[in-house]
Write a protein that holds these residues in place. Structure first.
Motif, mmCIF file in Angstrom:
data_model
loop_
_atom_site.group_PDB
_atom_site.id
_atom_site.type_symbol
_atom_site.label_atom_id
_atom_site.label_comp_id
_atom_site.label_asym_id
_atom_site.label_seq_id
_atom_site.Cartn_x
_atom_site.Cartn_y
_atom_site.Cartn_z
ATOM 1 N N GLU A 92 -0.016 5.867 -13.999
ATOM 2 C CA GLU A 92 -1.437 5.777 -13.614
ATOM 3 C C GLU A 92 -1.562 5.205 -12.194
ATOM 4 O OE1 GLU A 92 -3.971 3.494 -16.199
ATOM 5 O OE2 GLU A 92 -5.746 3.866 -14.956
ATOM 6 N N SER A 93 -0.726 4.227 -11.881
ATOM 7 C CA SER A 93 -0.748 3.667 -10.524
ATOM 8 C C SER A 93 -0.386 4.731 -9.494
ATOM 9 C CB SER A 93 0.234 2.493 -10.415
ATOM 10 O OG SER A 93 -0.126 1.488 -11.325
ATOM 11 N N LEU A 94 0.611 5.543 -9.829
ATOM 12 C CA LEU A 94 0.981 6.646 -8.924
ATOM 13 C C LEU A 94 -0.181 7.621 -8.771
ATOM 14 C CD1 LEU A 94 4.610 7.330 -10.218
ATOM 15 C CD2 LEU A 94 3.995 6.468 -7.953
ATOM 16 N N TYR A 95 -0.853 7.876 -9.887
ATOM 17 C CA TYR A 95 -2.020 8.769 -9.857
ATOM 18 C C TYR A 95 -3.078 8.202 -8.908
ATOM 19 C CZ TYR A 95 -6.637 10.338 -11.399
ATOM 20 O OH TYR A 95 -7.931 10.794 -11.418
ATOM 21 N N ARG A 96 -3.377 6.895 -9.053
ATOM 22 C CA ARG A 96 -4.404 6.264 -8.212
ATOM 23 C C ARG A 96 -4.015 6.330 -6.735
ATOM 24 N NH1 ARG A 96 -8.441 6.123 -11.675
ATOM 25 N NH2 ARG A 96 -7.828 5.269 -13.669
ATOM 26 N N MET A 97 -2.718 6.219 -6.456
ATOM 27 C CA MET A 97 -2.258 6.246 -5.066
ATOM 28 C C MET A 97 -2.430 7.625 -4.437
ATOM 29 S SD MET A 97 1.247 4.022 -5.499
ATOM 30 C CE MET A 97 1.928 4.335 -3.886
ATOM 31 N N HIS A 98 -2.298 8.675 -5.239
ATOM 32 C CA HIS A 98 -2.221 10.022 -4.666
ATOM 33 C C HIS A 98 -3.388 10.934 -5.020
ATOM 34 C CE1 HIS A 98 1.850 9.515 -3.078
ATOM 35 N NE2 HIS A 98 2.108 8.832 -4.176
ATOM 36 N N VAL A 99 -4.247 10.512 -5.930
ATOM 37 C CA VAL A 99 -5.244 11.457 -6.446
ATOM 38 C C VAL A 99 -6.187 11.999 -5.361
ATOM 39 C CG1 VAL A 99 -6.890 9.659 -7.155
ATOM 40 C CG2 VAL A 99 -6.933 11.888 -8.267
ATOM 41 N N ASP A 100 -6.576 11.152 -4.416
ATOM 42 C CA ASP A 100 -7.532 11.622 -3.404
ATOM 43 C C ASP A 100 -6.944 12.755 -2.557
ATOM 44 O OD1 ASP A 100 -9.204 9.730 -4.407
ATOM 45 O OD2 ASP A 100 -9.240 8.451 -2.629
ATOM 46 N N ARG A 101 -5.692 12.607 -2.192
ATOM 47 C CA ARG A 101 -5.054 13.639 -1.362
ATOM 48 C C ARG A 101 -4.834 14.931 -2.170
ATOM 49 N NH1 ARG A 101 -2.597 13.989 3.638
ATOM 50 N NH2 ARG A 101 -0.663 15.173 3.704
ATOM 51 N N ILE A 102 -4.447 14.758 -3.416
ATOM 52 C CA ILE A 102 -4.218 15.937 -4.256
ATOM 53 C C ILE A 102 -5.549 16.637 -4.554
ATOM 54 C CG2 ILE A 102 -3.411 16.717 -6.533
ATOM 55 C CD1 ILE A 102 -1.153 15.939 -4.647
ATOM 56 N N TYR A 103 -6.575 15.829 -4.833
ATOM 57 C CA TYR A 103 -7.888 16.427 -5.113
ATOM 58 C C TYR A 103 -8.423 17.137 -3.865
ATOM 59 C CZ TYR A 103 -12.811 16.873 -6.420
ATOM 60 O OH TYR A 103 -14.062 17.372 -6.685
ATOM 61 N N GLY A 104 -8.245 16.503 -2.696
ATOM 62 C CA GLY A 104 -8.686 17.129 -1.443
ATOM 63 C C GLY A 104 -8.019 18.481 -1.250
ATOM 64 N N GLU B 65 6.252 2.292 -4.662
ATOM 65 C CA GLU B 65 6.192 3.654 -5.193
ATOM 66 C C GLU B 65 7.500 4.003 -5.912
ATOM 67 O OE1 GLU B 65 4.177 7.403 -3.348
ATOM 68 O OE2 GLU B 65 6.301 7.466 -2.824
ATOM 69 N N SER B 66 8.623 3.635 -5.290
ATOM 70 C CA SER B 66 9.918 3.915 -5.935
ATOM 71 C C SER B 66 10.012 3.202 -7.278
ATOM 72 C CB SER B 66 11.070 3.450 -5.038
ATOM 73 O OG SER B 66 11.016 4.128 -3.824
ATOM 74 N N ALA B 67 9.556 1.942 -7.283
ATOM 75 C CA ALA B 67 9.606 1.181 -8.538
ATOM 76 C C ALA B 67 8.706 1.819 -9.590
ATOM 77 C CB ALA B 67 9.173 -0.256 -8.280
ATOM 78 N N LEU B 68 7.536 2.265 -9.140
ATOM 79 C CA LEU B 68 6.606 2.899 -10.083
ATOM 80 C C LEU B 68 7.186 4.202 -10.624
ATOM 81 C CD1 LEU B 68 3.212 2.324 -8.198
ATOM 82 C CD2 LEU B 68 3.912 1.289 -10.364
ATOM 83 N N ILE B 69 7.830 4.960 -9.733
ATOM 84 C CA ILE B 69 8.434 6.223 -10.177
ATOM 85 C C ILE B 69 9.526 5.941 -11.221
ATOM 86 C CG2 ILE B 69 9.851 8.185 -9.419
ATOM 87 C CD1 ILE B 69 8.312 7.958 -6.699
ATOM 88 N N ALA B 70 10.339 4.908 -10.916
ATOM 89 C CA ALA B 70 11.414 4.559 -11.859
ATOM 90 C C ALA B 70 10.838 4.171 -13.221
ATOM 91 C CB ALA B 70 12.244 3.419 -11.279
ATOM 92 N N LYS B 71 9.756 3.385 -13.178
ATOM 93 C CA LYS B 71 9.122 2.977 -14.444
ATOM 94 C C LYS B 71 8.520 4.179 -15.168
ATOM 95 C CE LYS B 71 7.799 -1.814 -13.475
ATOM 96 N NZ LYS B 71 6.657 -2.703 -13.227
ATOM 97 N N ALA B 72 7.848 5.020 -14.397
ATOM 98 C CA ALA B 72 7.209 6.201 -14.999
ATOM 99 C C ALA B 72 8.250 7.119 -15.632
ATOM 100 C CB ALA B 72 6.400 6.951 -13.949
ATOM 101 N N LYS B 73 9.422 7.173 -15.009
ATOM 102 C CA LYS B 73 10.499 7.994 -15.583
ATOM 103 C C LYS B 73 10.922 7.471 -16.953
ATOM 104 C CE LYS B 73 12.792 10.106 -11.637
ATOM 105 N NZ LYS B 73 14.035 10.185 -10.860
ATOM 106 N N ARG B 74 10.689 6.161 -17.144
ATOM 107 C CA ARG B 74 11.001 5.571 -18.462
ATOM 108 C C ARG B 74 9.772 5.598 -19.364
ATOM 109 N NH1 ARG B 74 13.583 1.807 -14.916
ATOM 110 N NH2 ARG B 74 11.918 0.285 -15.244
ATOM 111 N N SER B 75 8.892 6.565 -19.108
ATOM 112 C CA SER B 75 7.694 6.804 -19.937
ATOM 113 C C SER B 75 6.660 5.688 -19.858
ATOM 114 C CB SER B 75 8.086 7.041 -21.410
ATOM 115 O OG SER B 75 8.926 8.145 -21.501
#
Lengths: 200, 182
Positions: free
Chosen positions: A43-55, A27-37
Motif C-alpha cells: 500500500e505504501s508503494l501504491y501511495r508513492m506511485h499512484v499519482d504518476r501511474i494514474y496520470g 522503496e527497496s525495503a518496501l518492495i522486499a516486504k511486499a514480496k513477502r506478502s
C-alpha cells in the motif's frame, strides 16, 4: 552573506541527495516486504506511485473510469508479479510498463476506443484537461483527440520523456514506428492548435 | 532521454502534469483483490470429493458394525429405496412422509439404542452424527450448485444411509422411504 548562502544551498543539496537516497532505500525495503506478502508495504508503494501511474493511464485513455480501472488492474498485476521484479530497472519504470500493458490490454479487449472518442467529442472539457491550465489545457485537449497510436506515443515520448526505443518496447512496436507515430501526432496537433494561436 | 530535436510542441508537452491524483481512493479495490484468499476453482470439487470419502467411510463403518454385532439387526433395504434420479428445488427440505418415517424410526431407535452397550451406542451415535453432518455439507454445496446431479445423488444416498442405519439398529422395516418423500 554569500558564503552563508552557498553553505545553505550546499546543505540543501546534501539534504535532497540524502532524502532521495532515503526514499530509494525505503522503496527497496518496501518492495522486499511486499514480496513477502506484506500488503501494508505494498500500500505504501501504491501511495508513492499512484499519482504518476494514474496520470499516465488518464492521458493514455482520456477517460476517468478507464484510467481508474487501469490503475487498479496495474497494481493488482504488479502485486501478482512482484516476485519477478529483480530491480534491473527502477520500480517506477517497471510499474509504468505494467500500466501501459494494462491500458493496451483493456483497449484490445473492450474495443471501446471508438466509443471513447465519441464520448470525448461530446463532453467538454475532457477530464484530463482539468489538471492543466491555459495553453496547457488546449494542448491537453488536443492530445486527447489524437488517434490511439499517435496519442500513446506522444504521451510516452513527449509528456513522460521516454525514448522511442523505450516507448516502442512498452507499446510493442518498433522504434521506427514510434517515430512515425510521433511525426503524425505532431502534425495533427499542429493542425488542431493552429486555430487557437498555439505555435508548434 | 529523447533523441530528437525538441520543438515547442514537445517542450510544451514536457510541462504537462505527469502526476495526477485520482478523484477517489483506488486502494480499497486493489486491497480487496490482493487480500482475498486465492480461491481455487478446484475447491468445490475437492469439497465434493471429501464429502464422498466421508460418506463412503461412514457407510463402510456402519456396514461393518452391523455385520459384526447382530445379524438380526441387519435389514435389507427394499428396492423402493434405491432411488437413482432426484430432482430438487431451491430448498432441500424433507417431505412429510419421510419425516413421519424418520420420527417413527427415531422412537424405536432410542429404545434400541438403550439396549446397546455404551460402546456400541457411542459408535452408532457417532456414525449418525457423521451422516447428518455429511448431509448438511451436501445441502450447503447444493445451495451453491442446485443443478449438480452428482450432489443430488449424494444427498439421496446420505438420507438412505441415515434411514438404513436407524432401521438396522431398531430392526424396523415398516416404514419405507420413497423418492417422492424427499
Amino acid at each position: 552573506m554569500a558564503a552563508l548562502l552557498t553553505a545553505t544551498v550546499t546543505d540543501y543539496s546534501a539534504c535532497m541527495t540524502l532524502a532521495t537516497k532515503t526514499v530509494a532505500v525505503d522503496e527497496s525495503a518496501l518492495i522486499a516486504k511486499a514480496k513477502r506478502s506484506d500488503t501494508r508495504a505494498f500500500e505504501s508503494l501504491y501511495r508513492m506511485h499512484v499519482d504518476r501511474i494514474y496520470g499516465l493511464c488518464l492521458r493514455m485513455t482520456g477517460n476517468v473510469a478507464e484510467a481508474e480501472d487501469c490503475v487498479q488492474e496495474a497494481f493488482i498485476q504488479a502485486w501478482n508479479k512482484l516476485e519477478k521484479f529483480r530491480g534491473d530497472s527502477a520500480f517506477s519504470t517497471w510499474l509504468h510498463r505494467i500500466a501501459v500493458n494494462s491500458v493496451l490490454g483493456r483497449i484490445r479487449k473492450s474495443k471501446r476506443e471508438m466509443d471513447r472518442i465519441q464520448v470525448v467529442a461530446e463532453t467538454a472539457p475532457p477530464p484530463v484537461t482539468m489538471h492543466d491550465t491555459g495553453e496547457m489545457r488546449d494542448l491537453s485537449e488536443a492530445i486527447d483527440r489524437l488517434p490511439e497510436g499517435a496519442r500513446h506515443v506522444f504521451v510516452l515520448y513527449a509528456v513522460y520523456g521516454y525514448t522511442h526505443e523505450e516507448a516502442g518496447k512498452m507499446l510493442g512496436i518498433a522504434a521506427g514506428t514510434s517515430k512515425a507515430q510521433l511525426h503524425r501526432a505532431r502534425r495533427l496537433l499542429a493542425q488542431q492548435l493552429e486555430e487557437q494561436g498555439f505555435e508548434a | 532521454m529523447n533523441d530528437e530535436h525538441d520543438d515547442k510542441l514537445i517542450a510544451a508537452a514536457r510541462h504537462l502534469s505527469t502526476e495526477i491524483s485520482p478523484e477517489r481512493d483506488l486502494w480499497a479495490g486493489i486491497a480487496e483483490q490482493i487480500e482475498a484468499p486465492k480461491r481455487s476453482r478446484w475447491t468445490p470439487m475437492l469439497a465434493q470429493a471429501a464429502a464422498v470419502l466421508v460418506l463412503i467411510a461412514a457407510s463402510s463403518g456402519i456396514t461393518w458394525y452391523a455385520v459384526q454385532e447382530d445379524p438380526i439387526l441387519i435389514t435389507e433395504i427394499r428396492p423402493e429405496l434405491m432411488v437413482e434420479q432426484a430432482a430438487f428445488g431451491s430448498r432441500y427440505t424433507l417431505g412429510p412422509e419421510f419425516l413421519d418415517a424418520r420420527d417413527s424410526l427415531e422412537a424405536g431407535f432410542d429404545q434400541a439404542l438403550g439396549r446397546l452397550s455404551p460402546e456400541q451406542r457411542a459408535d452408532v451415535e457417532a456414525s449418525l452424527t457423521m451422516l447428518r453432518r455429511v448431509t448438511a455439507d451436501i445441502n450447503v454445496e447444493l445451495n451453491k450448485d442446485p443443478t449438480n446431479v452428482y450432489l443430488q445423488e449424494m444427498l439421496m444416498k446420505s438420507y438412505r444411509e441415515e434411514l438404513a442405519l436407524m432401521q438396522r439398529v431398531g430392526g424396523l422395516t415398516r416404514n419405507v422411504m420413497r423418492r417422492n418423500d424427499i
